[in-house]
Structure formats: C-alpha cells, structure tokens
Design a protein around this motif. Structure first.
Motif, PDB file in Angstrom:
ATOM      1  N   LEU A   1       0.863  -1.180   0.000  1.00 38.74           N
ATOM      2  CA  LEU A   1       0.000   0.000   0.000  1.00 38.74           C
ATOM      3  C   LEU A   1       0.901   1.233   0.000  1.00 38.74           C
ATOM      4  CD1 LEU A   1      -2.401  -1.176   2.836  1.00 38.74           C
ATOM      5  CD2 LEU A   1      -2.726  -1.462   0.392  1.00 38.74           C
ATOM      6  N   ILE A   2       0.832   2.004  -1.054  1.00 38.23           N
ATOM      7  CA  ILE A   2       1.684   3.184  -1.185  1.00 38.23           C
ATOM      8  C   ILE A   2       0.819   4.355  -1.635  1.00 38.23           C
ATOM      9  CG2 ILE A   2       3.707   4.176  -2.322  1.00 38.23           C
ATOM     10  CD1 ILE A   2       4.528   1.193  -2.889  1.00 38.23           C
ATOM     11  N   ALA A   3       0.701   5.353  -0.762  1.00 41.24           N
ATOM     12  CA  ALA A   3      -0.100   6.557  -1.062  1.00 41.24           C
ATOM     13  C   ALA A   3      -1.497   6.145  -1.508  1.00 41.24           C
ATOM     14  CB  ALA A   3       0.597   7.434  -2.075  1.00 41.24           C
ATOM     15  N   ASP A   4      -1.863   6.418  -2.763  1.00 42.16           N
ATOM     16  CA  ASP A   4      -3.221   6.126  -3.240  1.00 42.16           C
ATOM     17  C   ASP A   4      -3.261   4.921  -4.179  1.00 42.16           C
ATOM     18  OD1 ASP A   4      -1.919   7.347  -5.354  1.00 42.16           O
ATOM     19  OD2 ASP A   4      -3.693   8.442  -6.021  1.00 42.16           O
ATOM     20  N   ILE A   5      -2.221   4.069  -4.132  1.00 46.21           N
ATOM     21  CA  ILE A   5      -2.193   2.871  -4.971  1.00 46.21           C
ATOM     22  C   ILE A   5      -1.842   1.647  -4.140  1.00 46.21           C
ATOM     23  CG2 ILE A   5      -1.549   4.106  -7.086  1.00 46.21           C
ATOM     24  CD1 ILE A   5       1.327   3.098  -6.618  1.00 46.21           C
ATOM     25  N   PHE A   6      -2.112   0.490  -4.705  1.00 51.18           N
ATOM     26  CA  PHE A   6      -1.671  -0.744  -4.075  1.00 51.18           C
ATOM     27  C   PHE A   6      -1.454  -1.799  -5.138  1.00 51.18           C
ATOM     28  CE2 PHE A   6      -6.202  -0.757  -4.161  1.00 51.18           C
ATOM     29  CZ  PHE A   6      -6.657  -2.064  -4.169  1.00 51.18           C
ATOM     30  N   SER A   7      -0.630  -2.795  -4.798  1.00 47.59           N
ATOM     31  CA  SER A   7      -0.300  -3.843  -5.759  1.00 47.59           C
ATOM     32  C   SER A   7       0.220  -5.061  -5.027  1.00 47.59           C
ATOM     33  CB  SER A   7       0.756  -3.341  -6.746  1.00 47.59           C
ATOM     34  OG  SER A   7       1.982  -3.137  -6.075  1.00 47.59           O
ATOM     35  N   PHE A   8       0.327  -6.154  -5.776  1.00 44.68           N
ATOM     36  CA  PHE A   8       0.986  -7.335  -5.253  1.00 44.68           C
ATOM     37  C   PHE A   8       2.481  -7.165  -5.465  1.00 44.68           C
ATOM     38  CE2 PHE A   8      -3.033  -9.801  -5.787  1.00 44.68           C
ATOM     39  CZ  PHE A   8      -3.086 -10.299  -4.504  1.00 44.68           C
ATOM     40  N   ALA A   9       3.269  -7.734  -4.582  1.00 40.65           N
ATOM     41  CA  ALA A   9       4.723  -7.733  -4.716  1.00 40.65           C
ATOM     42  C   ALA A   9       5.234  -9.095  -4.269  1.00 40.65           C
ATOM     43  CB  ALA A   9       5.335  -6.635  -3.860  1.00 40.65           C
ATOM     44  N   PHE A  10       6.263  -9.554  -4.894  1.00 41.61           N
ATOM     45  CA  PHE A  10       6.865 -10.834  -4.526  1.00 41.61           C
ATOM     46  C   PHE A  10       7.700 -10.644  -3.273  1.00 41.61           C
ATOM     47  CE2 PHE A  10      10.113 -14.191  -4.933  1.00 41.61           C
ATOM     48  CZ  PHE A  10       9.269 -15.292  -4.989  1.00 41.61           C
ATOM     49  N   ASN A  11       7.491 -11.481  -2.288  1.00 38.82           N
ATOM     50  CA  ASN A  11       8.248 -11.412  -1.044  1.00 38.82           C
ATOM     51  C   ASN A  11       9.348 -12.469  -1.107  1.00 38.82           C
ATOM     52  OD1 ASN A  11       9.241 -11.531   1.569  1.00 38.82           O
ATOM     53  ND2 ASN A  11       7.266 -10.973   2.453  1.00 38.82           N
ATOM     54  N   PHE A  12      10.502 -12.067  -1.622  1.00 41.94           N
ATOM     55  CA  PHE A  12      11.606 -12.997  -1.836  1.00 41.94           C
ATOM     56  C   PHE A  12      12.055 -13.662  -0.540  1.00 41.94           C
ATOM     57  CE2 PHE A  12      16.084 -14.140  -2.274  1.00 41.94           C
ATOM     58  CZ  PHE A  12      15.995 -15.000  -3.363  1.00 41.94           C
ATOM     59  N   ALA A  13      12.081 -12.898   0.544  1.00 46.73           N
ATOM     60  CA  ALA A  13      12.554 -13.459   1.818  1.00 46.73           C
ATOM     61  C   ALA A  13      11.695 -14.641   2.260  1.00 46.73           C
ATOM     62  CB  ALA A  13      12.575 -12.378   2.882  1.00 46.73           C
ATOM     63  N   LYS A  14      10.386 -14.501   2.181  1.00 46.24           N
ATOM     64  CA  LYS A  14       9.511 -15.624   2.579  1.00 46.24           C
ATOM     65  C   LYS A  14       9.674 -16.798   1.634  1.00 46.24           C
ATOM     66  CE  LYS A  14       6.016 -13.171   5.193  1.00 46.24           C
ATOM     67  NZ  LYS A  14       4.610 -12.813   5.315  1.00 46.24           N
ATOM     68  N   TRP A  15       9.874 -16.520   0.344  1.00 42.95           N
ATOM     69  CA  TRP A  15      10.083 -17.590  -0.634  1.00 42.95           C
ATOM     70  C   TRP A  15      11.357 -18.344  -0.311  1.00 42.95           C
ATOM     71  CZ3 TRP A  15      14.152 -18.307  -4.041  1.00 42.95           C
ATOM     72  CH2 TRP A  15      13.993 -19.362  -4.924  1.00 42.95           C
ATOM     73  N   ALA A  16      12.436 -17.613  -0.017  1.00 39.85           N
ATOM     74  CA  ALA A  16      13.722 -18.232   0.256  1.00 39.85           C
ATOM     75  C   ALA A  16      13.650 -19.114   1.504  1.00 39.85           C
ATOM     76  CB  ALA A  16      14.809 -17.166   0.432  1.00 39.85           C
TER      77      ALA A  16
END
Length: 87
Positions: free
Chosen positions: A66-81
């Motif tokens: 969640l950034i300002a007035d937008i949001f998106s999915f992001a890959f969480n590399f740390a959890k994947w690793a």
C-alpha cells in the motif's frame, strides 16, 4: 441472516479486489478499484488494508503493498527463500 449476507458480500468484494490486482499486474489506484467495485474510496482503502494484512501476516510469497493512493501485489523474496530452504 443479514449479517451472513453482509459477510458473504464482503468476501466476494475481497475476492474481486484480489482478482483485479492479479490481473492488472501493476499498481492500481484506490479510486479505480472503487469505480469498478462501486465502493467509496474509504471502503476501498479499508478492504485493501485488510487484504494486505492477511497476505503480509501469512506465509504467502506474495505481499500487498500500500503506497499513497495505490496498491499492488509484490513478490516477497525473503519468505520464498525461507520456504524453499525448509522444503
């Protein structure tokens, strides 16, 4: 019965919000999501915050940003690793 219907509607809206984020493949403004789902900007942001909370607190390799007035999915590399290392 009315509470059950309301909860069902919320779950359907959350599912639609999730689907829109997956399909878009890029950050989406709260305003645009609100238009598509017929929600107020405030309700849209609250749903996004709830979705972010559930993704970011679980073992998903995806996170909701969640950034300002937008949001998106992001890959969480740390959890994947961590997940890959423990498999």
């Amino acid at each position: 019965m009315e509470q059950i219907e309301k909860l069902t509607e919320i779950k359907q809206l959350e599912g639609a919000l999730e689907a829109i984020l997956f399909a878009a493949g890029h950050p989406v403004k709260y305003e645009k999501i609100g238009e598509v789902l017929s929600l107020t900007p405030r309700d849209t942001k609250r749903m996004a915050e709830h979705l972010a909370s559930s993704y970011n607190s679980s073992k998903h390799c995806l996170a909701v940003r969640l950034i300002a007035d937008i949001f998106s999915f992001a890959f969480n590399f740390a959890k994947w690793a961590i997940s890959a290392a423990s498999s």
